[in-house]
Structures are given as C-alpha cells and as structure tokens.
Design an enzyme around this catalytic site. Structure first.
Site, PDB file in Angstrom:
ATOM      1  N   ASP A   8      72.877  23.316  43.714  1.00  0.00           N
ATOM      2  CA  ASP A   8      72.181  22.041  43.590  1.00  0.00           C
ATOM      3  C   ASP A   8      71.117  22.223  42.510  1.00  0.00           C
ATOM      4  OD1 ASP A   8      70.042  23.396  44.753  1.00  0.00           O
ATOM      5  OD2 ASP A   8      69.775  21.976  46.397  1.00  0.00           O
ATOM      6  N   CYS A  65      71.081  27.217  46.275  1.00  0.00           N
ATOM      7  CA  CYS A  65      70.159  26.083  46.361  1.00  0.00           C
ATOM      8  C   CYS A  65      68.760  26.655  46.339  1.00  0.00           C
ATOM      9  CB  CYS A  65      70.437  25.216  47.598  1.00  0.00           C
ATOM     10  SG  CYS A  65      70.065  25.956  49.200  1.00  0.00           S
ATOM     11  N   THR A  67      66.586  27.577  48.692  1.00  0.00           N
ATOM     12  CA  THR A  67      66.415  28.729  49.586  1.00  0.00           C
ATOM     13  C   THR A  67      67.723  29.446  49.882  1.00  0.00           C
ATOM     14  OG1 THR A  67      66.750  27.407  51.565  1.00  0.00           O
ATOM     15  CG2 THR A  67      64.464  27.642  50.762  1.00  0.00           C
ATOM     16  N   GLY A  68      68.836  28.800  49.640  1.00  0.00           N
ATOM     17  CA  GLY A  68      70.143  29.333  50.011  1.00  0.00           C
ATOM     18  C   GLY A  68      70.551  28.927  51.416  1.00  0.00           C
ATOM     19  N   HIS A  98      81.055  44.575  56.498  1.00  0.00           N
ATOM     20  CA  HIS A  98      81.209  44.324  57.934  1.00  0.00           C
ATOM     21  C   HIS A  98      81.753  42.941  58.264  1.00  0.00           C
ATOM     22  CE1 HIS A  98      78.073  47.597  59.163  1.00  0.00           C
ATOM     23  NE2 HIS A  98      79.036  48.062  58.396  1.00  0.00           N
ATOM     24  N   ARG A 132      86.906  48.625  63.003  1.00  0.00           N
ATOM     25  CA  ARG A 132      86.328  47.887  64.131  1.00  0.00           C
ATOM     26  C   ARG A 132      85.809  46.513  63.717  1.00  0.00           C
ATOM     27  NH1 ARG A 132      82.013  51.128  62.398  1.00  0.00           N
ATOM     28  NH2 ARG A 132      79.959  50.170  62.552  1.00  0.00           N
ATOM     29  N   HIS A 133      85.504  46.353  62.437  1.00  0.00           N
ATOM     30  CA  HIS A 133      84.987  45.077  61.944  1.00  0.00           C
ATOM     31  C   HIS A 133      86.086  44.015  61.859  1.00  0.00           C
ATOM     32  CE1 HIS A 133      81.305  47.184  61.160  1.00  0.00           C
ATOM     33  NE2 HIS A 133      81.945  48.037  60.369  1.00  0.00           N
TER      34      HIS A 133
END
Length: 143
Positions: A8, A65, A67-68, A98, A132-133
C-alpha cells in the site's frame, strides 16, 4: 523463482527498495502495485499478492504496508497462504524453516530498509526443514 510483490502507500518506498534488491539478486518478480504514495487500501494489495501465490502464478510473495500487520492479515485470509510478518532475520529464517511460509510481510514505516533487505534475503534463501514441522504445516493448511 518468481516473486510477487505488493504494497500500500505506507509500504511503497520500501517496496521500491526491495524491488531493486531483488533485481540485483537476479530474481524474477511481478509488481502488483501500488505505484505511488497516494493513499490506497492495503487489503486490495495483500489479497492480490496472496492470490498470485496461491494460484501458482508466483512461488513466493512479499507484501508491505506501514507496519506489515494489516497486509499480512489480508494475505492470510487467502486459502493456501502462510504469510509471516518478520521484523528480524531470525524470524524470517524460522518462518521459512518451521512454517514453510510462502509470503513475507514487512513494515515500511517501522523497519530500516537495510534490515528489511537482510530479512528478504533470509526469507528467500532459507529452505523448509520438513520433518516434525510438516505435520504442523499440514494442520495449518487444514484450518
């Protein structure tokens, strides 16, 4: 790898720096806007980028943006998207290793651009660990 990128108005300046960095890395990219600092609505751009990734038009996405936060929320509304908002290199590495994140969110007003570019590199260069992830990522995809 083809990378979709969108922002943005609050992320426009950082988006332009990230695009230059991606060119220097030799990455292919598609810019989905916005194209100026004129006020726009971040959900439009988060959704467009996420749909490009989820639809297979791009392998990864980067959204920016102020702040994200807002644009990552918008991206994560699209099925198949795992967008991680990262403010450190370690977070970028872990969201890939992960969570197999396929999108990265950055805050143009809260991150120094030099750190943001290091975060982008970590996001693009880190592989998913699987193991495991994988089970947990599969659970996310079922939500």
């Amino acid at each position: 790898m083809l990378i979709a990128i969108a922002s943005d108005h609050g992320g426009y300046e950082l988006k332009e720096k990230v695009k230059e960095h991606l060119r220097e890395r030799g990455e292919k990219m598609v810019d989905l806007g916005t194209n100026s600092k004129e006020s726009v609505d971040y959900p439009v751009y988060g959704k467009a980028c996420a749909e490009a990734v989820a639809g297979g038009k791009a392998e990864r996405g980067i959204v920016i943006c102020g702040t994200g936060i807002g644009i990552s929320i918008a991206a994560n509304k699209v099925k198949g998207i795992r967008c991680g908002l990262c403010t450190s290199v370690e977070m970028a590495e872990l969201t890939r290793a992960h969570n197999d994140a396929n999108m990265l969110a950055l805050g143009g007003r809260v991150l120094d651009h030099r750190l943001a570019l290091k975060i982008v590199d970590a996001f693009l260069d880190t592989e998913f660990e699987g193991g495991r992830h994988r089970r947990r990522v599969d659970m996310l995809d079922e939500l």
